[in-house]
Structure formats: structure tokens, C-alpha cells
Write an enzyme that holds these catalytic residues in place. Sequence first.
Site, PDB file in Angstrom:
ATOM      1  N   ALA A 128       0.808  -1.211   0.000  1.00 58.00           N
ATOM      2  CA  ALA A 128       0.000   0.000   0.000  1.00 58.00           C
ATOM      3  C   ALA A 128       0.838   1.256   0.000  1.00 58.00           C
ATOM      4  O   ALA A 128       0.506   2.233  -0.642  1.00 58.00           O
ATOM      5  CB  ALA A 128      -0.924   0.004   1.221  1.00 58.00           C
ATOM      6  N   CYS A 129       1.954   1.255   0.729  1.00 58.40           N
ATOM      7  CA  CYS A 129       2.610   2.541   0.960  1.00 58.40           C
ATOM      8  C   CYS A 129       4.073   2.557   0.596  1.00 58.40           C
ATOM      9  O   CYS A 129       4.712   3.588   0.720  1.00 58.40           O
ATOM     10  CB  CYS A 129       2.461   2.947   2.422  1.00 58.40           C
ATOM     11  SG  CYS A 129       3.329   1.857   3.565  1.00 58.40           S
ATOM     12  N   GLY A 130       4.665   1.454   0.192  1.00 55.11           N
ATOM     13  CA  GLY A 130       6.078   1.467  -0.135  1.00 55.11           C
ATOM     14  C   GLY A 130       6.919   1.626   1.111  1.00 55.11           C
ATOM     15  O   GLY A 130       6.481   1.379   2.225  1.00 55.11           O
ATOM     16  N   CYS A 132       8.092   3.943   3.448  1.00 63.99           N
ATOM     17  CA  CYS A 132       7.586   5.295   3.694  1.00 63.99           C
ATOM     18  C   CYS A 132       8.331   5.995   4.816  1.00 63.99           C
ATOM     19  O   CYS A 132       8.823   5.377   5.745  1.00 63.99           O
ATOM     20  CB  CYS A 132       6.098   5.248   4.040  1.00 63.99           C
ATOM     21  SG  CYS A 132       5.080   4.488   2.776  1.00 63.99           S
TER      22      CYS A 132
END
Length: 307
Positions: A128-130, A132
Site C-alpha cells: 500500500a505505501c512502499g 515510507c
Amino acid sequence: MQEEGRDASRRRPGSTVRVRVRDLDGGSTRDRDDRLATEEPLEIRVAWPGAPPRPIVVTMRTPGADFELAAGFLRSEGLVTRADDVVRLAYCTDASLTAEQLYNVVTVDLARAPAEPPSARYGAATAACGVCGKESLAELEIRGCQPVLAGPVVEASTLCALPDRLRAAQDVFSRTGGLHAAGLFSPDGELLCAREDIGRHNAVDKVVGWAFLQDLLPLSGQLLVVSGRAGYEICQKALAAGLPFVAAVGAPSSLAVDLAKRFEMTVVGFLRGERFVVYSHPERTTGLPADADDRREAGGEGAARPV
């Protein structure tokens, strides 16, 4: 460089899996087969002369183009800079791996130690977010990232056609409806490379890895189109590849726009139908209505001229 796989007798996970579902539609119910996008972890390890392989990240991804994903991730993170930095990419052959882990660990052998060896800041990365929150804009400058080159100028009509061209190349999405995509395009709209993944950042890494392994970086004459939103991690990876132009079907984030302005990138959001919003450096778009000139560089969605 060499790219090696595992024993052919061991079955690699596919990009989709078949499941049995119960489909309720209005007053009718039926049992049928369906397909889901595969989600599996991929552990990326690096090694160099005199150093054993060490894991640097685990990311949830859709199997396929795993070597490109690994190479693109390393390039995006600044751990490699040239194609000849990579000597070999291979699925790990550790005897300790279970059957479920086969084809889920890639080792990248480097020609030399990276200038800054990977640290403990790397950890699990979700689809979803790499990865981060680990870098600020200042850290990108410290790492040596430079403003991109002038890059291409893209006609508005060409830009508007790109999401459909990318969608046409999404084979797995057409069967599952569950994947993001990233596409590398020429300024005249030719699709050069398209990759799919359950994680939008993985799809970008696969595209960057494809170009990196062919020694095509920097991609200063092309543009990147992504099927979802354009967050910081997407623009950071584009910057690492020298891409001056990022267009997204969804919205960009505030940090993505800050990055684009600092490094002179063009970011386009809400690219749907005949409309888009330019958030930074609109000089790379042309063919817009004459009265849009003063409004196409947006501070937010409402400040831009729909096209």
C-alpha cells in the site's frame, strides 16, 4: 550481468490465483470461479565481494518481473547507479528456505560495495505505501539527486490518451481488477514498458528496473504514467530514474508536489478522460486552452483548469 532462476521442477507462483466464490446479484445467487491478483512477499538481498548476502527489504508484490523489481528498488534507493554495478540477479538457493519461500527471495550480487551500505532503516514495505517516511527532501539532495533535465513537451491530447493505452496493456488487471500499473511512454504516446503489481510503488520499480538493466537511465526524454495516486514514493523513484514528467489517474500528495517543485519535475493528477490538473512545471504541457495559461499550475485541484 547474469539473471538466474531456480530449479525448473519447482513451480513459480503466478500473477493470479483461482478461487471459488458465491456471487450474489440482486435476487440471484450462483457459485463460480474467480481470479484474484497474487500477493506474495519478496525479500531483496544484496551481496558484494567480501560480504555475505544481507536482506535489505521485504515488500509485498505480485510475482513477475522480480529481478526488475529488485534492480529498480536498488536504483531508486541510490544503492546502485549504473547497470554494471549489478553482476548477477538470482533467486536465493538457501537450503533453509521452505517450499512456500521459493521464488520469494532475490539476491543481487554487486560489483562493489555501495558508497553507503544499506542500514537498518530498511524494513518491511507493504504494497500500500512502499518504504515510507525514511527520507526527506533534504536527504534526497544529500544523496546527490539533482533537478531533472528539461525533458519532453507533451500535447494535451496525447496525455489524455495515455491512461487508456496503459489500461490496454494490463493483462492481469483485466482478469482480476486488483492491480496497479505503471507505464513508460515516449512524448508522442508510444508505450515503451508497462508493468503491473499489487503495489503501485512495485510497479514503478519494475519499470525503472527494466530500464536500468538495459542501461537506459536517465529517462530524461520519457514520462511515467501510474494508474493510482502519485505519492512521494512514486515521485522519488521517478526522480532517481531521471524522469521529468509523472502523470497519475489519481491525486498527488502534498509531499510529492513539494518534491516535484524542488527538483523541477512536472506532476499531473486526475488524468481522466479529457481533463487533468497540472501541479508543477506546466511548461512541459502544450495544446491547452489559451485562457488556461495562468491557471494550469495548481496549488490544489480547484485552482487548475480542467482540460
